[in-house]
Enzyme design. Structure first.
Site, short mmCIF file in Angstrom:
data_model
loop_
_atom_site.label_atom_id
_atom_site.label_comp_id
_atom_site.label_asym_id
_atom_site.label_seq_id
_atom_site.Cartn_x
_atom_site.Cartn_y
_atom_site.Cartn_z
N VAL A 22 3.55 -7.19 4.06
CA VAL A 22 4.20 -7.05 2.76
C VAL A 22 5.68 -6.72 2.97
O VAL A 22 6.03 -5.84 3.75
CB VAL A 22 3.56 -5.94 1.91
CG1 VAL A 22 4.12 -5.95 0.51
CG2 VAL A 22 2.05 -6.10 1.89
N ASP A 71 -12.19 -3.01 -1.41
CA ASP A 71 -11.38 -2.22 -0.48
C ASP A 71 -10.58 -1.17 -1.27
O ASP A 71 -9.36 -1.10 -1.14
CB ASP A 71 -10.47 -3.14 0.33
CG ASP A 71 -9.97 -2.46 1.60
OD1 ASP A 71 -10.46 -1.35 1.92
OD2 ASP A 71 -9.08 -3.01 2.26
N GLY A 109 -1.28 -5.13 6.73
CA GLY A 109 -2.72 -4.90 6.68
C GLY A 109 -3.46 -6.10 7.20
O GLY A 109 -2.84 -7.04 7.71
N GLY A 160 4.76 -2.90 4.53
CA GLY A 160 3.35 -2.66 4.78
C GLY A 160 2.75 -3.77 5.61
O GLY A 160 3.27 -4.87 5.67
#
Ligand SMILES: *[C@@H]1O[C@H](CO)[C@@H](O)[C@H](O)[C@H]1NC(C)=O
Ligand SMILES: *[C@@H]1O[C@H](CO)[C@@H](O)[C@H](O)[C@H]1NC(C)=O
Ligand SMILES: *[C@@H]1O[C@H](CO)[C@@H](O)[C@H](O)[C@H]1NC(C)=O
Ligand SMILES: *[C@@H]1O[C@H](CO)[C@@H](O)[C@H](O)[C@H]1NC(C)=O
Length: 810
Positions: A531, A638, A526, A524
């Protein structure tokens, strides 16, 4: 001649007394001469003398005198203070040390005897010793601690800590830190009538709690650097570990054990470790039939359950008594047509006192058991177990109740039907506190000015007043049992991890785990960082998140924030295993979620209706915990499907909470205020745009959007066509679309059918869809004050929870 003698006497008693650390054989210390009749350790840190504990009441004590006022660290006669007149401590020629009251009775003695010369000496470490001239020790205060353990002092089989009654009453209290017969260090509540162990987690096995029962030496010791080591394998390091400071480990009157270090500059004892973060887990605080709750401003509070009233408002340990006639719960009476019913208390637990545990398939089964037990069942607790049935705990007494902190399951309170209908809901957060005035300054590394909105005012107010319970513990609780060969099942593993807490990883280990942070391991990416999936040295699979480095944030500040997050523990929050800070690297290590995030499923048909509903409920519980029961009202800011991860059973776990703080994006930043906007398009509450105060309601809004997406299978980012026959086809955003469909439909069935995801192919429960959509529409109300709180949402979605008000659409 007589005059000279008087003069000499005068001189000796008024000239500044030479501080002495030794009392010789045949001499005494008098309660009436506090300035001269005191032993002072050679380094001046400690003194031994009479300490006033009440009106004309004194205890012979060892005190830490660098603090103002002095801090008593040991007492000879805590339960039997002596008179302020004529009382003395005498070292007899026989070698016995005795404390005599004004009435010439002995209140305390060491019952020692020696044929050789002895003296009493106060050492630099605060130990008061009775020694022979050859140096052998006849008696020492370190062997019989009261509520305090000093560095170098051993906690043993005989030497345990017993709390004071209160902060101002030094007599023996109810809480004990001791080695149990199974060689494990424990915390015990020993009340007038009942007793129970509440730490470590009492329903776990010692090994699940990370303790060993095999070492019979039963010794625990604290050092001045802030490290504590116990023979059962328990150990911790203080937040200021490695600094050589004056420290004391205290069994506090509120049932928590805290480590304090003395800050010479501010003259304050700062908390640098505590045993129990969720203060309501301490037993015996609120008495029977009452619940302990945590309130961010009022601190820990007790309140009576519906149908009960407080027995003594000044002493909550006596709990609450029923307002109804208890006879009504007996079965003989039930035949006379007084029937009982059950009140749902969501995520509420009463520890202990079940006649036995039943394994049941449904709520009704457990309820029937409780009903048939008549007056012997006051209510029952129901919780999921690992084999996907329920554990049913019928309670004979309702004690140790709490509705905050990690609770698995709900409690159902048995009440006469009419009481249930007529009595009022309890006022949960009354300003009454369980324990009076337990405010302590916090040991915080950071005190930067924050946004001056109401929330932050409250937050800091809360911090100052009572959030001590949640003081930072960034303790590296090393995994003692990392090499443990037995493989715990999933649940046990979770408990083990939460019990052992946080770990500091080395950069080298994480680098190994992720194959050098290679692209192939990336799962991941962001705004917060990248990640990776990785395998740790102990073979656990972890999600490893490298935060985008922030030069402005110091390590201490980072660790302080991190420790907050590390303490959060809820089955619907992702578990953080540890972190790494080395140089510019700031890395977080989480449990790895097999099924990835909800985003991968929103528009797939893997998630059947039951799973979707459970995800909605679980996410609400996780967010409710973040908002209301923890340290600082952590706002997520979020909430979106990408941040809701799914475990192997598709149970949801909220991830990435607290990141905004870790990334230091919380500050107002430049005067332009542009840095303010956070979150993700499509999920952002209007407050962000209109520059309104940011409260927990922003998360409620985002949650509402996520739920609408899950129910409808439609994305919040797209527009959707609305076929209202009279008006033709229009394009609307998700929220407006759902609202219009609901309002335009002739009946429930038709709007539910129109809103619900077609991929479910009609496989859903209509009442649940209705409930979810109603709640979600409340959550996305433009006016934040009209939105429910996250805990209200969780409550509304309970299977037997409150009915949802119908006025939701206005
Ligand atoms: C302290 O508490 C004990 C037990 O409740 C009580 O007997 C004693 O009088 C109290 N002492 C003071 C000084 O209040
Ligand atoms: C302890 O038990 C006695 C006798 O049952 C009772 O009178 C007393 O109120 C109880 N004390 C507390 C604090 O519950
Ligand atoms: C038992 O604990 C003590 C104190 O921590 C330690 O010195 C000793 O080595 C331990 N014994 C065993 C057999 O592990
Ligand atoms: C008891 O209550 C039930 C339902 O509430 C009613 O049908 C029944 O007649 C009542 N019996 C008596 C003895 O009052």
């Amino acid at each position: 001649m007589i005059l000279i003698q008087v003069f000499v006497l005068f001189l000796t008693s008024f000239s500044p007394a030479e501080a002495k650390d030794t009392l010789s054989q045949g001499s005494s210390l008098s309660v009436e001469k506090p300035t001269t009749d005191t032993l002072v350790s050679a380094n001046g840190d400690f003194s031994a003398g009479f300490f006033q504990v009440g009106d004309n009441a004194f205890c012979f004590s060892v005190m830490f005198t660098r603090s103002q006022p002095p801090t008593p660290v040991w007492m000879a006669n805590r339960d039997q203070p002596v008179n302020g007149k004529a009382s003395t401590l005498s070292l007899l020629k026989s070698g016995n040390l005795i404390l005599i009251d004004a009435g010439r009775t002995t209140f305390w003695s060491t019952t020692t005897f020696s044929s050789s010369k002895v003296h009493l000496k106060l050492n630099n470490n605060g130990n008061l010793l009775l020694q022979t001239s050859q140096g052998s020790i006849l008696w020492q205060s370190f062997d019989s601690p009261t509520d305090t353990l000093l560095p170098g002092q051993k906690l043993t089989d005989q030497a345990f800590l017993l709390s004071s009654r209160s902060k101002t009453n030094y007599s023996s209290g109810f809480y004990k830190l001791f080695f149990d017969t199974d060689n494990v260090l424990k915390l015990l509540y020993k009340g007038p009538n009942i007793s129970s162990v509440y730490w470590p987690t009492p329903y776990n096995t010692p090994s699940t709690n990370g303790r060993s029962t095999f070492n019979i030496s039963r010794i625990a010791i604290l050092d001045s650097y802030g490290s504590f080591l116990s023979s059962d394998g328990f150990q911790f390091s203080s937040t200021d570990y490695l600094a050589k400071l004056h420290r004391r480990l205290v069994m506090d009157p509120d049932g928590n054990t805290r480590l304090y270090s003395f800050n010479e500059k501010s003259n304050i004892w700062e908390v640098t470790w505590l045993a129990i973060a969720a203060s309501c887990s301490v037993h015996g605080l609120c008495g029977a039939n009452s619940l302990c709750a945590y309130h961010p401003v009022n601190g820990r509070t007790c309140y009576c359950m519906q149908g009960f009233k407080v027995k003594d408002p000044n002493d909550w340990t006596q709990g609450c008594v029923p307002e109804f006639d208890e006879e009504e719960l007996t079965c003989s009476n039930r035949k006379k047509n007084v029937s009982v019913d059950y009140l749902t208390l969501p995520t509420t637990e009463f520890y202990g006192y079940e006649s036995r545990v039943y394994n049941v398939a449904s709520l009704i089964e457990c309820q029937n058991i409780c009903t048939q037990l008549c007056e012997d069942c006051k209510g029952y607790q129901l919780s999921f177990n690992t084999i996907r049935t329920y554990n049913c705990y019928p309670k004979t007494v309702l004690l140790n109740g709490r509705d905050s902190g990690p609770v698995n399951g709900d409690t159902y309170l048995k009440l006469p039907k009419e009481t249930l209908l007529s009595s009022e809901k309890p006022l949960k957060h009354s300003p009454m506190k369980c324990d009076s005035n337990f405010a302590q300054p916090l040991n915080r590394f950071y005190q930067k000015p924050r946004r001056n909105s109401t929330l932050y005012f409250l937050l800091w107010f809360a911090t100052a007043v009572g959030v001590l319970e949640f003081t930072i513990i960034l303790v590296v609780w090393f995994f003692l049992f990392r090499t443990n060969k037995e493989l715990p099942d999933h649940e046990d593993q979770r408990l083990l991890l939460s019990a052992t807490g946080f770990q500091r990883f080395s950069y080298a280990e994480l680098k190994r785990a992720t194959k050098g942070f290679s692209k192939s391991q990336e799962i991941g990416r962001g705004s917060g960082g990248v990640v990776y999936k990785g395998k740790l040295d102990d073979d656990r699979v972890a999600a490893i998140k490298c935060l985008s480095s922030d030069a402005n944030q110091g390590e201490a500040e980072f660790l302080a924030e991190l420790s907050t997050i590390g303490m959060l523990n809820h089955m619907n929050l992702i578990d953080m295993w540890g972190y790494c800070v080395e140089g510019k690297h700031k890395i977080l290590v989480y449990e790895f979620m097999e099924h990835g995030s909800l985003a991968d499923y929103v528009s797939s048909n893997t998630l059947d209706w039951k799973k979707r509903f459970d995800v909605a409920v679980g996410t609400a519980k996780g967010l409710a915990y973040l908002h209301e029961e923890c340290l600082e009202w952590v706002l997520h800011c979020d909430v979106k499907p990408q941040n809701i991860l799914l475990d192997s059973n598709f149970k949801p776990k909220v991830a990435d909470f607290g990141l905004s703080k870790l990334l230091n994006r919380d500050e107002r930043g430049s005067s332009s205020g542009f840095s303010r906007i956070r979150g993700t398009r499509g999920y952002m509450a209007p407050e962000w745009v209109y520059n309104l105060p940011i409260t927990s309601k922003v998360d409620v809004y985002s949650y509402g959007i996520v739920v609408l997406e899950m129910v409808s299978g439609k994305s919040a980012m797209e527009t959707h066509s609305l076929d209202l026959s009279s008006r033709g086809i229009e394009q609307r955003r998700l929220v407006t679309w759902v609202r219009d469909v609901v309002e335009g439909a002739p009946n429930r069935e038709s709007w539910v059918e129109a809103v619900v995801d077609t991929k479910l192919e009609g496989e859903y429960e209509i009442s649940q869809v209705e409930a979810l959509v109603k709640v979600a529409l409340q959550c996305v109300h433009d006016d934040m004050n009209q939105r429910p709180s996250m805990s209200q949402v969780a409550e509304m979605l309970q299977p037997h929870g409150k009915t949802i008000p119908l006025s939701f659409l206005n």
